[in-house]
Design an enzyme around this catalytic site. Structure first.
Site, PDB file in Angstrom:
ATOM      1  N   GLU A 182       0.830  -1.205   0.000  1.00 29.74           N
ATOM      2  CA  GLU A 182       0.000   0.000   0.000  1.00 29.74           C
ATOM      3  C   GLU A 182       0.866   1.256   0.000  1.00 29.74           C
ATOM      4  O   GLU A 182       0.497   2.281  -0.564  1.00 29.74           O
ATOM      5  CB  GLU A 182      -0.941   0.004   1.204  1.00 29.74           C
ATOM      6  N   LYS A 212     -13.665   2.173  -3.634  1.00 26.85           N
ATOM      7  CA  LYS A 212     -14.683   2.586  -2.667  1.00 26.85           C
ATOM      8  C   LYS A 212     -15.707   3.505  -3.318  1.00 26.85           C
ATOM      9  O   LYS A 212     -16.915   3.410  -3.046  1.00 26.85           O
ATOM     10  CB  LYS A 212     -14.027   3.292  -1.482  1.00 26.85           C
ATOM     11  N   HIS A 251       5.567 -27.160   3.509  1.00 24.09           N
ATOM     12  CA  HIS A 251       4.675 -28.189   2.965  1.00 24.09           C
ATOM     13  C   HIS A 251       3.634 -27.577   2.043  1.00 24.09           C
ATOM     14  O   HIS A 251       2.603 -28.192   1.775  1.00 24.09           O
ATOM     15  CB  HIS A 251       4.020 -28.948   4.118  1.00 24.09           C
TER      16      HIS A 251
END
Length: 539
Positions: free
Chosen positions: A347, A502, A378
Site C-alpha cells: 500500500e 470505494k 509443505h
C-alpha cells in the site's frame, strides 16, 4: 524532479546486474571462495543479527547501492521526516509515527498514553464494568486495514507476554464487511461483558461503520440504548460523528492526521494491544521501535539495518528482476506478519507515479507474500526451490522460544537454517546421482532431485519474541519501506488506489440493494458489471 533511473549510480548498478546475471559466480561458489563472507555481509544491532551473505551481491554491488542511497539524498529525507515536514506531499501532511514512540513525547501524545494506561488499569482491575455491573471479559476491536492488521498481528505475536490480570479479557478482531466475520464473533459473546473498540480515523469507513452499527444494534437489543456509553469506545479524529454514535467524549481516544493508518499501531489504535499485554509491555513495544528509529537516523548507511534491507530489495527488484518477496517467519506467533507487511509495503509503495506526477519508470514494490515456517515448507517451498523463478526470501527466527515444549524449538531452527542453506547451495545432478547410488535408489530420479540453488535470501535473528524486539522488527520494516519509496521518488504515505474502488462501490450500492433499477445507470455500466448485477438480483 530528476529521475533516479537516469543517474550514473543507477546505470552503474545496471552494469553490475548484467554481470551478475551473465557471468558471476553462484552463491555456492562465492561461499567456497570467500571464507569471510558472513563477517563481511552481516550486521548486528541492539541484540539483532541480520545476515545478508546469501544475497547475490559482492562488495562492488554494496558500494554502488550505498552510492545510490546518497544520490537519492535519503539522509535529507530522514531529517525532513524527523523535523515534521509535510513529506506526505499529496495530502500536505507530516509523517510522524516516530513521534508516537519517543521516550519523552509531545504533550498530546503523552496525554493519550496516560488515557490508555488508565483505561487499561480500569478494565484489568474490573473498576470499569458493563451496564449491568459485570466485569468486561471480551473486547472486540472493529476496524480495517491499519486499524486491524497491526493490532491483530501484535496481539497474536505477543501472546506469551500477556500478564495474568484480576479479570482476564479475550481480544477479538472484526474487520471484514462480510457479515460472517461479525456474526460468528458475536455468536459466542455475552453483551453484558463485551466492550467494543471502534477504530476509524474518520469514523466514516464503510467496512468499519457497517460492522460498528450492527454491533450497536446487537448490544441495544439486549441491554437498551443507554448501555452504548458503557460498552463502546472510539479511536478517531471525528468527535461529532463519535458522539452521534453514542460514545462519550471521555471514551474517545485522540488520533492525528499525521499518523497514517498502516503506521498507527503505535498510537491509540494499539489500545487492544495494551489491553492484551498490559500497558508496561505496550511501552516496551514503543521503546523497541524507538531504538530502531535511533539506529536508522544515526547510523551510516554501511551499517544501517533498514537501509541495507531496503537497498537489497532495490537490487533484487530493479536490477535482478525479482517481482516478489517471500516473508518466512519461523515463529507461529508471527503467523500474521506477512499479511501486516503486505499492507505496509504494497500500500505504501505500490505506485507508478512519482511525487511530481511523472512516471517512475521502473518497478516499485514487489508482490509480498509468505507463511510461517514450518507450515510453508509443505505448501509453496517446492516452487521456491525448483519452480524456476527468482524469489528473494526474508527468513525470521528467534534464538529462544516464546512458548517452550521439549524438542520443538531446536527442530524449528534447524529447518529455518536448512532452508536458507538449501536455497543458496542447491544440488547438482552429480550430487543427486551420487545420493541415489549410495542408497540403491533409481538413478533415473536424479533429474528430479536437482535444485538450482543461487536463490537469494536474508535471515534476521531475534534473541526472543517479546514487546521490545517486536517493536524493533516492525520499525525496521517501516524504515525499509520509507527508504525504498524515497529512492523510487514516490510518496509512500498516501493510498489513492484504495479510494477508487470505494467510490465505485458507493455508486453500485443502490443497485445491489435493489433500491435503484439497473437501467437508471445503463449508460454508465459496462456489460460485465450490468450482467453480474442482473444475475445477483434474480429472486
Amino acid at each position: 524532479m530528476n529521475s533516479i533511473i537516469a543517474t550514473p549510480e543507477w546505470l552503474k548498478l545496471t552494469d553490475l546486474a548484467r554481470q551478475e546475471l551473465d557471468e558471476a559466480p553462484t552463491l555456492r561458489e562465492r561461499f567456497a571462495s570467500e571464507p569471510d563472507r558472513f563477517r563481511n555481509f552481516s550486521l548486528a544491532c541492539d541484540g539483532l543479527l541480520f545476515d545478508y551473505s546469501k544475497q547475490r551481491i559482492d562488495q562492488n554491488t554494496m558500494t554502488a547501492l550505498h552510492a545510490l542511497w546518497r544520490s537519492a539524498n535519503v539522509p535529507a529525507w530522514q531529517q525532513r521526516m524527523r523535523a515534521g515536514d509535510a513529506i506526505n506531499t499529496s495530502e500536505e501532511r507530516a509523517v510522524l509515527h516516530i513521534a508516537l514512540r519517543a521516550p519523552q513525547p509531545a504533550d498530546a501524545v503523552a496525554r493519550v498514553l496516560r488515557q490508555m494506561r488508565d483505561f487499561c488499569a480500569e478494565i484489568h482491575d474490573a473498576r470499569r464494568r458493563g451496564a449491568t455491573g459485570k466485569p468486561i471479559r471480551h473486547i472486540v476491536n472493529i476496524g480495517i486495514g491499519g486499524s486491524d492488521l497491526g493490532p491483530k498481528m501484535a496481539v497474536q505475536a505477543l501472546a506469551a507476554s500477556r500478564k495474568p490480570q484480576p479479570t482476564p479479557q479475550q481480544i477479538h478482531f472484526v474487520s471484514n464487511l462480510d457479515a460472517a466475520h461479525l456474526a460468528s464473533t458475536l455468536a459466542n459473546l455475552d453483551p453484558r461483558d463485551t466492550l467494543f473498540i471502534i477504530a476509524s480515523k474518520t469514523f466514516t469507513t464503510q467496512d468499519t461503520m457497517v460492522n460498528a452499527h450492527s454491533a450497536r444494534q446487537w448490544l441495544v437489543a439486549a441491554l437498551g440504548e443507554a448501555a452504548v456509553a458503557r460498552h463502546f469506545v472510539a479511536i478517531s479524529t471525528n468527535l461529532p460523528a463519535v458522539q452521534a454514535f453514542g460514545i462519550e467524549a471521555g471514551n474517545t481516544f485522540e488520533f492525528w492526521d499525521w499518523v497514517g493508518g498502516r503506521f498507527s499501531l503505535w498510537s491509540a489504535v494499539g489500545l487492544s494491544v495494551a489491553l492484551a499485554i498490559g500497558h508496561e509491555n505496550f511501552m516496551q513495544l514503543l521503546s523497541g521501535a524507538h531504538a530502531m528509529d535511533q539506529h536508522f537516523f544515526n547510523t551510516p548507511v554501511e551499517r544501517n539495518l533498514p537501509a541495507t534491507m531496503a537497498l537489497l530489495g532495490i537490487w533484487n527488484t530493479n536490477f535482478l528482476g525479482a517481482g516478489n518477496l517471500a516473508i518466512l517467519p519461523y515463529s507461529h506467533s508471527l503467523e500474521l506478519l506477512p499479511r501486516y507487511l503486505q499492507q505496509l509495503e504494497m500500500e505504501s509503495n505500490g505506485k507508478q507515479v512519482r511525487r511530481d506526477g511523472t512516471p517512475v519508470g521502473c518497478d516499485t514494490a514487489p508482490i509480498l507474500w509468505g507463511e510461517a515456517g514450518s507450515n510453508g515448507q509443505h505448501a509453496f517451498y517446492q516452487l521456491i526451490h525448483q519452480g524456476g523463478r527468482l524469489i528473494p526470501c526474508d527468513f525470521i527466527a528467534c534464538r529462544q522460544a516464546d512458548f517452550t515444549l521439549p524438542g520443538h524449538h531446536a527442530a524449528l531452527l534447524a529447518n529455518c537454517l536448512a532452508q536458507s542453506e538449501a536455497l543458496m547451495r542447491g544440488k547438482t545432478h552429480a550430487e543427486a546421482l551420487a545420493e541415489l547410488r549410495a542408497t540403491g535408489g533409481n538413478e533415473q530420479l536424479a533429474a528430479f532431485k536437482v535444485f538450482p540453488g543461487n536463490q537469494p535470501s536474508s535471515t534476521l535473528l531475534l534473541p526472543r519474541l517479546e514487546p521490545y524486539t517486536l517493536g524493533q522488527l516492525l520499525a525496521l520494516y517501516e524504515h525499509k519501506t520509507f527508504v525504498q519509496g524515497i529512492i523510487w521518488g514516490i510518496n509512500s504515505f498516501d493510498q489513492w488506489g484504495v479510494e477508487y474502488g470505494k467510490q465505485l462501490a458507493q455508486r453500485l450500492l443502490p443497485l445491489t440493494t435493489g433500491a435503484q433499477a439497473i437501467d437508471t445507470l445503463a449508460d454508465t455500466l459496462d456489460s460485465s458489471t450490468a450482467g453480474q448485477l442482473a444475475w445477483l438480483r434474480q429472486p
